[in-house]
Design an enzyme around this catalytic site. Structure first.
Site, PDB file in Angstrom:
ATOM      1  N   SER A   1      19.669 -15.285  -2.811  1.00  0.00           N
ATOM      2  CA  SER A   1      19.162 -14.015  -3.323  1.00  0.00           C
ATOM      3  C   SER A   1      17.995 -13.540  -2.466  1.00  0.00           C
ATOM      4  CB  SER A   1      18.689 -14.186  -4.768  1.00  0.00           C
ATOM      5  OG  SER A   1      17.867 -13.086  -5.100  1.00  0.00           O
TER       6      SER A   1
ATOM      7  N   HIS B   1      23.099 -12.116  -1.909  1.00  0.00           N
ATOM      8  CA  HIS B   1      22.984 -11.573  -3.262  1.00  0.00           C
ATOM      9  C   HIS B   1      21.822 -10.579  -3.304  1.00  0.00           C
ATOM     10  CE1 HIS B   1      23.397 -11.924  -7.698  1.00  0.00           C
ATOM     11  NE2 HIS B   1      22.070 -11.867  -7.725  1.00  0.00           N
TER      12      HIS B   1
ATOM     13  N   ASP C   1      19.511  -8.124  -5.576  1.00  0.00           N
ATOM     14  CA  ASP C   1      19.048  -7.853  -6.939  1.00  0.00           C
ATOM     15  C   ASP C   1      18.409  -6.478  -7.015  1.00  0.00           C
ATOM     16  OD1 ASP C   1      19.599 -10.328  -8.423  1.00  0.00           O
ATOM     17  OD2 ASP C   1      18.321 -11.230  -6.891  1.00  0.00           O
TER      18      ASP C   1
ATOM     19  N   MET D   1      16.832  -3.621  -9.329  1.00  0.00           N
ATOM     20  CA  MET D   1      16.194  -3.495 -10.650  1.00  0.00           C
ATOM     21  C   MET D   1      15.552  -2.126 -10.802  1.00  0.00           C
ATOM     22  SD  MET D   1      14.155  -7.110 -10.694  1.00  0.00           S
ATOM     23  CE  MET D   1      14.902  -8.624 -10.132  1.00  0.00           C
TER      24      MET D   1
ATOM     25  N   HIS E   1      23.927  -7.088  -7.462  1.00  0.00           N
ATOM     26  CA  HIS E   1      23.681  -7.366  -8.885  1.00  0.00           C
ATOM     27  C   HIS E   1      22.786  -6.261  -9.421  1.00  0.00           C
ATOM     28  CE1 HIS E   1      21.521 -10.276 -11.917  1.00  0.00           C
ATOM     29  NE2 HIS E   1      22.238  -9.350 -12.532  1.00  0.00           N
TER      30      HIS E   1
ATOM     31  N   MET F   1      20.702  -4.619 -12.032  1.00  0.00           N
ATOM     32  CA  MET F   1      19.984  -4.796 -13.298  1.00  0.00           C
ATOM     33  C   MET F   1      19.361  -3.457 -13.638  1.00  0.00           C
ATOM     34  SD  MET F   1      18.363  -8.478 -12.393  1.00  0.00           S
ATOM     35  CE  MET F   1      18.793  -8.305 -10.680  1.00  0.00           C
TER      36      MET F   1
ATOM     37  N   MET G   1      23.977 -15.230 -16.352  1.00  0.00           N
ATOM     38  CA  MET G   1      22.550 -15.377 -16.074  1.00  0.00           C
ATOM     39  C   MET G   1      22.060 -16.681 -16.689  1.00  0.00           C
ATOM     40  SD  MET G   1      21.783 -12.873 -14.186  1.00  0.00           S
ATOM     41  CE  MET G   1      20.089 -13.442 -13.986  1.00  0.00           C
TER      42      MET G   1
ATOM     43  N   ASP H   1      23.354 -17.449 -11.892  1.00  0.00           N
ATOM     44  CA  ASP H   1      22.175 -16.877 -11.226  1.00  0.00           C
ATOM     45  C   ASP H   1      20.902 -17.187 -12.015  1.00  0.00           C
ATOM     46  OD1 ASP H   1      20.390 -15.269  -9.865  1.00  0.00           O
ATOM     47  OD2 ASP H   1      21.360 -13.365 -10.398  1.00  0.00           O
TER      48      ASP H   1
ATOM     49  N   SER I   1      14.435 -18.599  -4.934  1.00  0.00           N
ATOM     50  CA  SER I   1      13.243 -19.337  -4.510  1.00  0.00           C
ATOM     51  C   SER I   1      13.569 -20.716  -3.949  1.00  0.00           C
ATOM     52  CB  SER I   1      12.236 -19.430  -5.656  1.00  0.00           C
ATOM     53  OG  SER I   1      12.891 -19.697  -6.855  1.00  0.00           O
TER      54      SER I   1
HETATM   55  C1  DX5 Z   1      16.812 -12.666 -11.462  1.00  0.00           C
HETATM   56  C2  DX5 Z   1      17.729 -12.391 -10.308  1.00  0.00           C
HETATM   57  C3  DX5 Z   1      18.037 -13.572  -9.485  1.00  0.00           C
HETATM   58  C4  DX5 Z   1      16.840 -14.186  -8.810  1.00  0.00           C
HETATM   59  C5  DX5 Z   1      17.073 -15.663  -8.785  1.00  0.00           C
HETATM   60  O1  DX5 Z   1      16.755 -11.551 -12.247  1.00  0.00           O
HETATM   61  O2  DX5 Z   1      18.971 -11.883 -10.781  1.00  0.00           O
HETATM   62  O3  DX5 Z   1      19.062 -13.321  -8.528  1.00  0.00           O
HETATM   63  O4  DX5 Z   1      16.603 -13.722  -7.505  1.00  0.00           O
HETATM   64  O5  DX5 Z   1      15.938 -16.283  -8.338  1.00  0.00           O
HETATM   65  P1  DX5 Z   1      15.684 -17.836  -8.505  1.00  0.00           P
HETATM   66  O6  DX5 Z   1      16.803 -18.532  -7.772  1.00  0.00           O
HETATM   67  O7  DX5 Z   1      14.363 -18.008  -7.866  1.00  0.00           O
HETATM   68  O8  DX5 Z   1      15.703 -18.141  -9.976  1.00  0.00           O
HETATM   69 ZN    ZN Z   2      20.698 -11.743  -9.340  1.00  0.00          ZN
END
Ligand code: DX5
Ligand code: ZN
Length: 216
Positions: free
Chosen positions: A8, A33, A35, A37, A66, A68, A137, A175, A198
């Site tokens: 990600s 990936h 994200d 938001m 993804h 959100m 999730m 995820d 991370s």
């Molecule tokens: C959270 C995201 C994830 C996030 C995961 O809302 O959808 O994709 O980047 O991060 P880690 O692997 O650090 O939990």
């Molecule tokens: Zn994600």
């Protein structure tokens, strides 16, 4: 089939995106990936099309978007134009999910539906045959670096059964909070795709970390 790994980008160094994407290009990562938001569906804002359209030019890997956000249907055209392979929309954000899934497919992308940790699998009953992937999730969406919710393992195993019963090839992606330990349990339970933010980007050797996730 070896585990599909989708790092990600949320955990990348945004001052050195070029460097981090080139690292992913050289790695065994299968997808990237993304994200996205909106500060409404989730309590955080990440990045949008100006960034995605630039990074598309240098990445060699398929993009797993993804969303959100509320009303993700407004952005199906933009996500397709950005070259995404998968478009994940949240069940909780889509009252007209069936229509959205068909639209995503019509635009040449693979439709995927994402479930928040509290959302039961039974709600997928009618839509499952139309999906290329389900994204479960394993944290509440919005932030990287959160703690893995253990109940996800049971959810993955149940979804694996639902998919097997239908003889379908729908992928299971997970995820949030994924490392070698949680990843191992998820793969054993039937997960096909692991998203890791991370754990990959804070590692001393992200290329090796990706390799280890793939070997799970
Ligand atoms: C959270 C995201 C994830 C996030 C995961 O809302 O959808 O994709 O980047 O991060 P880690 O692997 O650090 O939990
Ligand atoms: Zn994600």
């Amino acid at each position: 089939m070896s585990t599909i790994v989708a790092p990600s980008l949320l955990a990348a160094d945004f001052l050195h995106l070029n460097r981090d994407i080139e690292m992913l290009n050289r790695s065994e990562a299968d997808w990237i990936h993304l994200d996205i938001m909106d500060g409404v569906f989730v309590p955080n804002i990440s990045f949008g099309f100006p960034v995605i359209n630039q990074l598309r030019k240098i990445t060699l890997k398929p993009l797993d978007a993804h969303l959100m956000i509320v009303t993700p249907e407004k952005f199906i055209d933009e996500i397709a134009a950005a070259g995404a392979t998968y478009m994940n929309v949240h069940y909780e954000a889509c009252p007209h999910l069936h229509r959205i899934v068909q639209e995503i497919r019509k635009k040449g992308m693979k439709p995927a539906v994402t479930l928040n940790p509290h959302t039961p699998l039974s709600l997928l009953e009618e839509i499952l045959p139309d999906l290329e992937m389900v994204l479960l999730m394993s944290v509440n969406p919005g932030f990287g670096g959160q703690q893995f919710i253990e109940g996800t393992i049971r959810k993955v195993a149940q979804l694996r059964e639902m998919i097997a019963k239908r003889n379908s090839s729908t992928l299971i992606e997970v995820d949030g909070g994924i490392n070698l330990e949680t990843g191992r349990k998820l793969v054993d339970a039937g997960a096909d795709v692991l998203v890791a933010g991370s754990f990959v980007f804070s590692s001393d050797d992200p290329i090796e970390t990706i390799r280890q996730l793939k070997a799970l």
